[in-house]
Design an enzyme around this catalytic site. Structure first.
Site, short mmCIF file in Angstrom:
data_model
loop_
_atom_site.label_atom_id
_atom_site.label_comp_id
_atom_site.label_asym_id
_atom_site.label_seq_id
_atom_site.Cartn_x
_atom_site.Cartn_y
_atom_site.Cartn_z
N SER A 179 0.80 -1.23 0.00
CA SER A 179 0.00 0.00 0.00
C SER A 179 0.83 1.28 0.00
O SER A 179 0.78 2.09 0.94
CB SER A 179 -0.97 -0.04 1.16
OG SER A 179 -1.76 -1.20 1.05
N ARG A 194 7.13 6.35 -4.69
CA ARG A 194 7.74 6.96 -3.51
C ARG A 194 7.17 6.29 -2.27
O ARG A 194 6.09 5.68 -2.31
CB ARG A 194 7.45 8.45 -3.47
CG ARG A 194 6.00 8.80 -3.26
CD ARG A 194 5.80 10.30 -3.23
NE ARG A 194 5.00 10.75 -4.35
CZ ARG A 194 3.66 10.75 -4.36
NH1 ARG A 194 2.99 10.31 -3.32
NH2 ARG A 194 2.98 11.16 -5.40
N ASP A 232 -4.01 -1.78 -0.83
CA ASP A 232 -5.13 -2.08 0.07
C ASP A 232 -6.48 -1.66 -0.50
O ASP A 232 -7.49 -2.33 -0.25
CB ASP A 232 -4.89 -1.46 1.45
CG ASP A 232 -4.44 -0.01 1.38
OD1 ASP A 232 -4.37 0.54 0.27
OD2 ASP A 232 -4.14 0.56 2.44
#
Ligand code: ADP
Ligand code: MG
Length: 500
Positions: A179, A194, A232
Site C-alpha cells: 500500500s 515513492r 489495500d
C-alpha cells in the site's frame, strides 16, 4: 467599647492584608480569565479555519472530479496519479483453490492463507499471522525490509496444514498488497513511485516491488509465484466484490488514506492496451496526494507538512488519516501551552515531542463519555505527563479532537462525492434503483466511531435523501488481505487449466 492603640493598629494591618490578598486573587482571576479567553480564541480560530460547510465540500468534490479526469487523461496530468491497476477481473465468487496474500501497508504486515471453495463454496478456510514492522526497518534498506517480510512468510508457509494441498505441478500463488504508490506495469509487476506514511528507503524507489519480494523469497527458500500486485484499496474492492456485486468503490482510512473504483476502460484516455473483455478497469486513485485551494488548511497543517519526510506531498492524507490527526491536535495544544500557558506556567516537555499523541489516543479521548472526562484526564497524564487538569480544560481537549476529526471525516466524504460524480452516480436516476456500494476499511474507519459516523452522515447530506437510498457504505473487514488472495485467484496463471 474602647479599642486600645495596639488593637487598632493590628486591625488596620489585618484589613490591609485582606485587601492585598483580595487584590491578588482578583488579579490572578483576571490573568486566568484573560489566559482562558486567549486560549478560547485559539480554539475558535482553529474551528473557523477547519470549517467544512456543505458549499465548501461541494467545491472539494468538484475539484476531486476534475483531477480524476485530468489524471486519467495523461500520465502526470494531475496530482492524482489515477494508476491503472490492470485489475479487469474482479472476483466473481467462483474462485477456487489455495492462495496466499501478503499485506504490507504501514505499521503491521500480515500473511494470509485462504482456501477458496469455488462456485457457492465461499471461503472454506482462512488463516493469518500478523507481525509489526520494527521502526528501524522503515528507514533502513530495501533488502532488510523484504528479508524481514520473507522470513515471516517462510515461517507461515511452513505451518501449512495437510488440507491445504496443491494440485500436482502447481506452484503456490500469492497476491501482494503493497500500500504505497506504485506505477503498475502489469497485474503482477510495478515500480515504487515513492514511500509514504513514515517509510523512507531510497534504494527501493524506481525498483520493481515484486522483483524485490521475489528475491527475498528466493533467499528464504519460498517457492511461490506473485500473481497479483495490488494495494489495500484494490484488495478491499476485490474482497468487497467477492461478497457483493454492487461494490464499485473502496476507500481506506488507516495510517494513510486512498481510494479505488471501477472505471469504464473506454473512459481512460491514457490506456493504450487492448480493451478488457469486462470493459472495466480498476483505478487506484492515490487520492492521498490530492490537494486543492479549497482544502481548509491551518498553520498547524503547514508546519507539520514542512517538517514531514515528504513535504508538499500527500496533503489530503495529512489532514484526513490516522498517522496525522493526533499530531495536529498535539500541535494545537502545544501552541496553547506556549502562548497562553494553557497547562500552567511551564510548557509540559512531552507536549513538544512530535507524534507523541497518536490517533488511537485522540479517539479514546474524543469518545470519553464519563461525566468528569476521566479518560481524557488519564491520557493527558499518561502520555503528556500533564496532571490535575480541570474538567474545563479536558472539555477543551475533546473539542479540539472533535474539530480535527470532523474536518477529516467531512473531507473524506467530499472525496467520495467526487468519485460518485465521476461515475455519474451522484444524482437520482429515473425509475432505477441501482445500488452503489462503497467498501471501507482501515483502522481509523474501523475504530474511530465519531469519525466514521460523521463521514457517513456527510456523504448522505452531500448526495441528498433520494440518492442516499441507493448508496451503501459497508465495512469490508480485512478486505485488503483476502482481496489480494482473491485477485491472485482471479488472475491466476493457471486459469486456463482450472476446472471450475
Ligand atoms: P495500515 O493503514 O497501517 O495498513 P490499519 O488499517 O490497521 O493499518 O490502520 C492503522 C491505523 O489506524 C493506525 O495507524 C491509527 O492511525 C488508526 N487507528 C487504529 N486504531 C485506532 C483507534 N482506536 N482510533 C483511531 N484510529 C485508530
Ligand atoms: Mg492496511
Amino acid at each position: 467599647m474602647v479599642m486600645g492603640k495596639v488593637q487598632v493598629g493590628a486591625a488596620v494591618i489585618c484589613a490591609a492584608t485582606v485587601c492585598a490578598a483580595a487584590a491578588l486573587i482578583v488579579r490572578h482571576r483576571m490573568r486566568c480569565s484573560s489566559r482562558w479567553a486567549r486560549a478560547m480564541a485559539i480554539v475558535k480560530e482553529l474551528e473557523e479555519k477547519c470549517g467544512t460547510p456543505i458549499a465548501k465540500l461541494k467545491q472539494v468534490a468538484d475539484a476531486m472530479t476534475v483531477e480524476m479526469h485530468a489524471g486519467l487523461a495523461s500520465e502526470g496530468g494531475s496530482k492524482l496519479k489515477m494508476i491503472i491497476s490492470y485489475v479487469d477481473n474482479l472476483p466473481t465468487g467462483d474462485e477456487k483453490g489455495l492462495f496466499y496474500a501478503l499485506d504490507l501497508g504501514g505499521t503491521n504486515f500480515r500473511a494470509l492463507r485462504v482456501q477458496l471453495g469455488g462456485k457457492d463454496g465461499g471461503i472454506v478456510n482462512q488463516e493469518f499471522t500478523e507481525v509489526s514492522i520494527p521502526p528501524n526497518l522503515m528507514v533502513g534498506s530495501s533488502d532488510a525490509l523484504f528479508d524481514y517480510i520473507a522470513a515471516a512468510l517462510a515461517k507461515f508457509v511452513a505451518e501449512e496444514g495437510e488440507d491445504s494441498e496443491l494440485p500436482p505441478g502447481r506452484q503456490r500463488e500469492l497476491g501482494f498488497t503493497f500500500s504505497f504508490p506504485v506505477m503498475q506495469t502489469s497485474i503482477d509487476s510495478g515500480t515504487l513511485i515513492r514511500w509514504t506514511k513514515g517509510f523512507s528507503i531510497d534504494d527501493t524507489v524506481g525498483q520493481d516491488v515484486v522483483a524485490e519480494l521475489a528475491k527475498a523469497m528466493g533467499r528464504h527458500g519460498i517457492e511461490m509465484r506473485v500473481s497479483a500486485l495490488v494495494n489495500d484499496t484494490i484488495g478491499t474492492l476485490a474482497g468487497g466484490r467477492y461478497f457483493n456485486k454492487d461494490v464499485l468503490v473502496a476507500v481506506i482510512l488507516g495510517t494513510g488514506t486512498n481510494a479505488a473504483y471501477v472505471e469504464r476502460a473506454q473512459a481512460i484516455p491514457k490506456w493504450h492496451g487492448p480493451l478488457p473483455k469486462s470493459g472495466e478497469m480498476v483505478i487506484n486513485m492515490e487520492w492521498g496526494n490530492f490537494r486543492s485551494s479549497h482544502l481548509p488548511l491551518t498553520e498547524y497543517d503547514h508546519a507539520m507538512d514542512t517538517e514531514s519526510l515528504n513535504p508538499g506531498e500527500q496533503i489530503f492524507e495529512k489532514i484526513t488519516s490516522g498517522m496525522y490527526l493526533g499530531e495536529i491536535v498535539r500541535r494545537v495544544l502545544c501552541r496553547m501551552a506556549e502562548e497562553v500557558a494553557f497547562f500552567g506556567d511551564t510548557v509540559p516537555p512531552k507536549l513538544k515531542v512530535p507524534f507523541i499523541l497518536r490517533t488511537p489516543e485522540m479517539s479514546a479521548m474524543h469518545h470519553d463519555t464519563s461525566s468528569d472526562l476521566r479518560v481524557v484526564g488519564t491520557k493527558l497524564k499518561d502520555i503528556l505527563e500533564i496532571s490535575n487538569t480541570s474538567l474545563k480544560t479536558r472539555k477543551v481537549v475533546v473539542e479540539l479532537c472533535n474539530i480535527v476529526a470532523t474536518r477529516g471525516a467531512r473531507l473524506a466524504a467530499a472525496g467520495i462525492l467526487g468519485i460518485l460524480k465521476k461515475m455519474g452516480r451522484d444524482t437520482p436516476r429515473e425509475g432505477e434503483i441501482q445500488k452503489t456500494v462503497i467498501a471501507m476499511d482501515g483502522g481509523l474507519y474501523e475504530h474511530y466511531t465519531e469519525f466514521s459516523k460523521c463521514m457517513e452522515n456527510t456523504v448522505n447530506e452531500l448526495v441528498g435523501e433520494e440518492v442516499s437510498k441507493s448508496i451503501d457504505i459497508i465495512h469490508s473487514n480485512d478486505g485488503s488481505g483476502i482481496g489480494a488472495a482473491l485477485l491472485a485467484a482471479s488472475h491466476s496463471q493457471y486459469l486456463e487449466v482450472v476446472d471450475s
